[in-house]
Motif scaffolding. Structure first.
Motif, short mmCIF file in Angstrom:
data_model
loop_
_atom_site.label_atom_id
_atom_site.label_comp_id
_atom_site.label_asym_id
_atom_site.label_seq_id
_atom_site.Cartn_x
_atom_site.Cartn_y
_atom_site.Cartn_z
N SER A 170 -32.00 60.31 38.70
CA SER A 170 -31.53 59.57 39.88
C SER A 170 -30.02 59.46 39.86
CB SER A 170 -32.13 58.16 39.88
OG SER A 170 -31.57 57.38 38.83
N PRO A 171 -29.40 59.21 41.03
CA PRO A 171 -27.97 58.89 41.03
C PRO A 171 -27.76 57.47 40.51
CG PRO A 171 -28.86 58.63 43.23
CD PRO A 171 -29.98 59.20 42.39
N VAL A 172 -26.52 57.17 40.15
CA VAL A 172 -26.14 55.80 39.82
C VAL A 172 -25.55 55.20 41.10
CG1 VAL A 172 -24.64 54.32 38.44
CG2 VAL A 172 -25.67 56.38 37.42
N ILE A 173 -26.31 54.32 41.76
CA ILE A 173 -25.87 53.72 43.01
C ILE A 173 -25.05 52.48 42.69
CG2 ILE A 173 -26.62 52.68 45.19
CD1 ILE A 173 -29.19 54.34 44.95
N ALA A 174 -23.86 52.37 43.30
CA ALA A 174 -22.98 51.22 43.04
C ALA A 174 -23.70 49.92 43.39
CB ALA A 174 -21.70 51.35 43.87
N TRP A 175 -23.42 48.89 42.62
CA TRP A 175 -24.11 47.61 42.81
C TRP A 175 -23.88 47.04 44.20
CZ3 TRP A 175 -21.06 43.42 43.99
CH2 TRP A 175 -19.71 43.50 43.65
N ASP A 235 -23.40 48.87 46.98
CA ASP A 235 -23.91 49.79 48.00
C ASP A 235 -25.10 49.12 48.70
OD1 ASP A 235 -25.64 52.00 49.07
OD2 ASP A 235 -24.06 53.26 48.22
N GLN A 236 -25.17 49.27 50.03
CA GLN A 236 -26.19 48.57 50.81
C GLN A 236 -27.48 49.37 50.97
OE1 GLN A 236 -25.99 45.19 52.04
NE2 GLN A 236 -24.56 45.45 50.33
N ARG A 237 -27.61 50.48 50.28
CA ARG A 237 -28.88 51.19 50.34
C ARG A 237 -30.02 50.30 49.85
NH1 ARG A 237 -27.32 56.96 47.72
NH2 ARG A 237 -25.41 55.83 47.19
N GLY A 238 -31.11 50.33 50.57
CA GLY A 238 -32.26 49.50 50.21
C GLY A 238 -32.40 48.27 51.09
N ALA A 239 -31.37 47.93 51.87
CA ALA A 239 -31.45 46.73 52.71
C ALA A 239 -32.57 46.85 53.74
CB ALA A 239 -30.11 46.50 53.41
N GLU A 240 -32.69 48.02 54.38
CA GLU A 240 -33.75 48.21 55.37
C GLU A 240 -35.12 48.17 54.71
OE1 GLU A 240 -33.11 51.76 57.57
OE2 GLU A 240 -31.15 51.15 58.36
N GLU A 241 -35.21 48.77 53.54
CA GLU A 241 -36.50 48.77 52.82
C GLU A 241 -36.91 47.36 52.43
OE1 GLU A 241 -34.92 52.88 52.63
OE2 GLU A 241 -34.05 50.87 52.40
N LYS A 274 -32.40 49.29 45.35
CA LYS A 274 -32.03 50.68 45.08
C LYS A 274 -33.26 51.52 44.75
CE LYS A 274 -27.58 48.97 43.46
NZ LYS A 274 -27.74 47.72 44.26
N LEU A 275 -34.19 50.92 44.01
CA LEU A 275 -35.41 51.64 43.65
C LEU A 275 -36.31 51.84 44.86
CD1 LEU A 275 -36.11 49.91 40.23
CD2 LEU A 275 -35.44 52.29 40.57
N LEU A 276 -36.32 50.87 45.79
CA LEU A 276 -37.08 51.05 47.03
C LEU A 276 -36.52 52.21 47.83
CD1 LEU A 276 -37.56 47.32 48.14
CD2 LEU A 276 -39.37 48.89 47.40
N TRP A 277 -35.19 52.30 47.91
CA TRP A 277 -34.57 53.41 48.63
C TRP A 277 -34.90 54.74 47.95
CZ3 TRP A 277 -31.09 57.15 47.14
CH2 TRP A 277 -30.54 57.93 48.17
N MET A 278 -34.83 54.77 46.63
CA MET A 278 -35.17 55.99 45.90
C MET A 278 -36.61 56.41 46.17
SD MET A 278 -33.41 55.45 42.16
CE MET A 278 -31.72 54.86 41.96
N ARG A 279 -37.52 55.43 46.13
CA ARG A 279 -38.93 55.75 46.39
C ARG A 279 -39.11 56.39 47.75
NH1 ARG A 279 -42.28 50.81 48.21
NH2 ARG A 279 -40.98 51.39 50.00
N ASP A 280 -38.42 55.84 48.76
CA ASP A 280 -38.58 56.34 50.12
C ASP A 280 -37.85 57.66 50.36
OD1 ASP A 280 -40.12 54.16 50.57
OD2 ASP A 280 -38.80 53.20 52.03
N THR A 281 -37.01 58.08 49.41
CA THR A 281 -36.32 59.37 49.53
C THR A 281 -36.84 60.39 48.54
OG1 THR A 281 -34.53 58.51 48.12
CG2 THR A 281 -34.20 58.40 50.50
#
Length: 481
Positions: free
Chosen positions: A104-109, A111-117, A148-155
């Protein structure tokens, strides 16, 4: 000539990675700084504001800083590192596949990825969303690892059986040669851990599709997880005990001498962080109340202690005010600081927005407002927000008994005086790089194979400087045990 024994502490920060080598030899080690280096932390910004890096890049940053710090120490003769401690940012990390490869990438703390999930999760499972703050001690937002893990799961990055999660300091330690371990203060920032037990919360693992064992075994700070064996490590570092020290804020508290029960630690940097230690396990209701009051409520690096962490955007406010006034250079800042007096603020200046959830900071100035009034208004506003945050925790867990502050902003006498008005008895730690120093202390204890002597440590280290001391850089010799 025999090699001097050193301990190395690493603070993996959002902006910089810092490595500090201290004297750790003999029966009475001095803790004196003998080597220091810093390297920019590597991030890549993608369209849409996505910020990430790779595990390999973070490890290279750390190895570069550590190697430079060791070389600096070797200028005075041969050295041997007995222990290395890894501390730093939380929420970010890597998924290792069953073969141990980074998947996986290291997503910055931030970073707003995962908000929608998370929004979709709350609608799909209201019970989980309602239980989350009290169960894990965090707000259910995009900062925690769960998002971040929710975003990873969905991608398509879904953990398979045998996969594991390592927070960044844990991953660096593992790459150096340590076993895979979970350090409690870092685990508390993931949203995957039940704060009542300190173990993985099955309901959270189910949400991200993570297998049992996704979090490695727990190992507290100060305990050796292995020894340095990486082929690119400096020769003086090989064989050193490796300990994962934990989240940067509680580690900095230890490095500043804030180790007593019920102590309030104020890290006055870009983010003005308030960390309150509580020497017991909190109840689910207390955690929920604290989260609603603007705190997280997780594990401290001190055994048996909870760490309450809240923040004020004080550094952002003060930095913007100095830019606005054209006082960003050191001489102009000192002059503004020298002229400050309590009560200077007037109705001609109004500042709003300094809480950790505020979207913006607004400074309203009417005709006739002087630079002194603007600076005083900013300090008064920050003091009001800080006071409210301090008291909100006290209403839930009781009053603090001691208070210590450290960080770049407390070098200004006006900031020190302003903080002292709202936090009576506040002491100011005369120490540079408290996060790296705290990590080095844990490294020294891990290298010696001794239990971490917290009470002995707190008795021996009481760094202070008088409230009226001038705005000056701290000398290297200020770093002592």
């Amino acid at each position: 000539m025999s090699a001097r024994e050193l301990a190395v502490g690493v603070d993996i920060g959002t902006t910089e990675t810092k490595a500090l080598a201290i004297d750790a030899g003999g029966e009475n080690p001095t803790g004196r700084r003998v080597g220091f280096a810093r390297r920019p932390t590597t991030w890549v910004t993608h369209p849409g504001g996505r910020v990430e890096t790779t595990g390999e890049a973070v490890f290279a940053d750390v190895l570069g800083a550590v190697s430079a710090a060791v070389r600096s120490a070797e200028a005075d003769g041969p050295v041997r590192v007995t222990g290395i401690g890894l501390a730093g940012l939380a929420e970010s990390g890597v998924v290792l596949d069953p073969a141990g490869r980074v998947g996986s990438p290291v997503i910055a703390w931030f970073d707003q990825r995962g908000a929608e999930e998370l929004t979709e999760l709350a609608a799909r499972d209201p019970w989980f969303a309602e239980a989350f703050p009290g169960r894990v001690g965090l707000a259910m937002d995009a900062q925690c690892t769960l998002a971040k893990l929710l975003w990873m799961r969905d991608t398509g990055i879904s953990p398979r059986p045998g996969a594991q999660w390592l927070n960044i300091p844990e991953y660096v330690a593992h790459t150096l040669g340590a076993d895979r371990v979970t350090e409690p203060s870092l685990a508390a920032r993931t949203g995957l851990v039940d704060a009542s037990t300190g173990l993985a919360w099955a309901a959270a693992l189910d949400q991200v599709g993570a297998p049992p064992g996704f979090l490695p075994p727990v190992l507290p700070a100060g305990h050796a997880a292995g020894r340095v064996s990486h082929r690119d490590a400096p020769a003086a570092l090989r064989g050193a005990a490796i300990t994962v020290v934990g989240h940067d804020h509680p580690v900095a508290a230890v490095g500043s001498g804030a180790t007593e029960p019920n102590v309030l630690f104020n890290s006055a940097g870009t983010a003005d962080v308030l960390l309150r230690s509580v020497p017991r396990r909190l109840s689910t209701e207390e955690r929920a109340q604290l989260v609603a009051s603007g705190y997280s409520a997780g594990a401290h690096v001190l055994p048996g202690h909870a760490a309450l962490i809240g923040s004020v955007r004080a550094g952002l406010v003060l930095g913007r005010v100095l830019d606005l006034l054209g006082r960003a250079d050191l001489a102009a800042r000192r002059e503004l600081d020298r002229r400050w007096r309590p009560g200077t603020a007037t109705g001609s200046v109004r500042v709003t927005g300094a809480g950790q959830t505020d979207a913006e900071v607004v400074i309203r100035i009417t005709d006739g407002a002087s630079p002194d009034a603007v600076w005083a208004a900013a300090l008064a506003h920050i003091g009001s927000v800080t006071s409210a945050l301090v008291h909100s925790a006290e209403r839930i867990v009781g009053e603090h008994r001691d208070a210590v502050a450290a960080g770049g902003w407390v070098r200004l006498s006006s900031v020190r005086a302003s903080k002292s008005q709202i936090i009576p008895g506040l002491r100011f730690a005369a120490i540079d790089q408290p996060g790296a120093f705290g990590a080095a202390l844990f490294a020294a204890w891990a290298g010696a194979g001794n239990p971490v002597p917290f009470r002995k440590f707190s008795d021996r280290m009481r760094p202070e400087r008088p409230t009226g001391q001038a705005d000056v850089a701290q000398p290297e010799e200020a770093t002592t045990w």
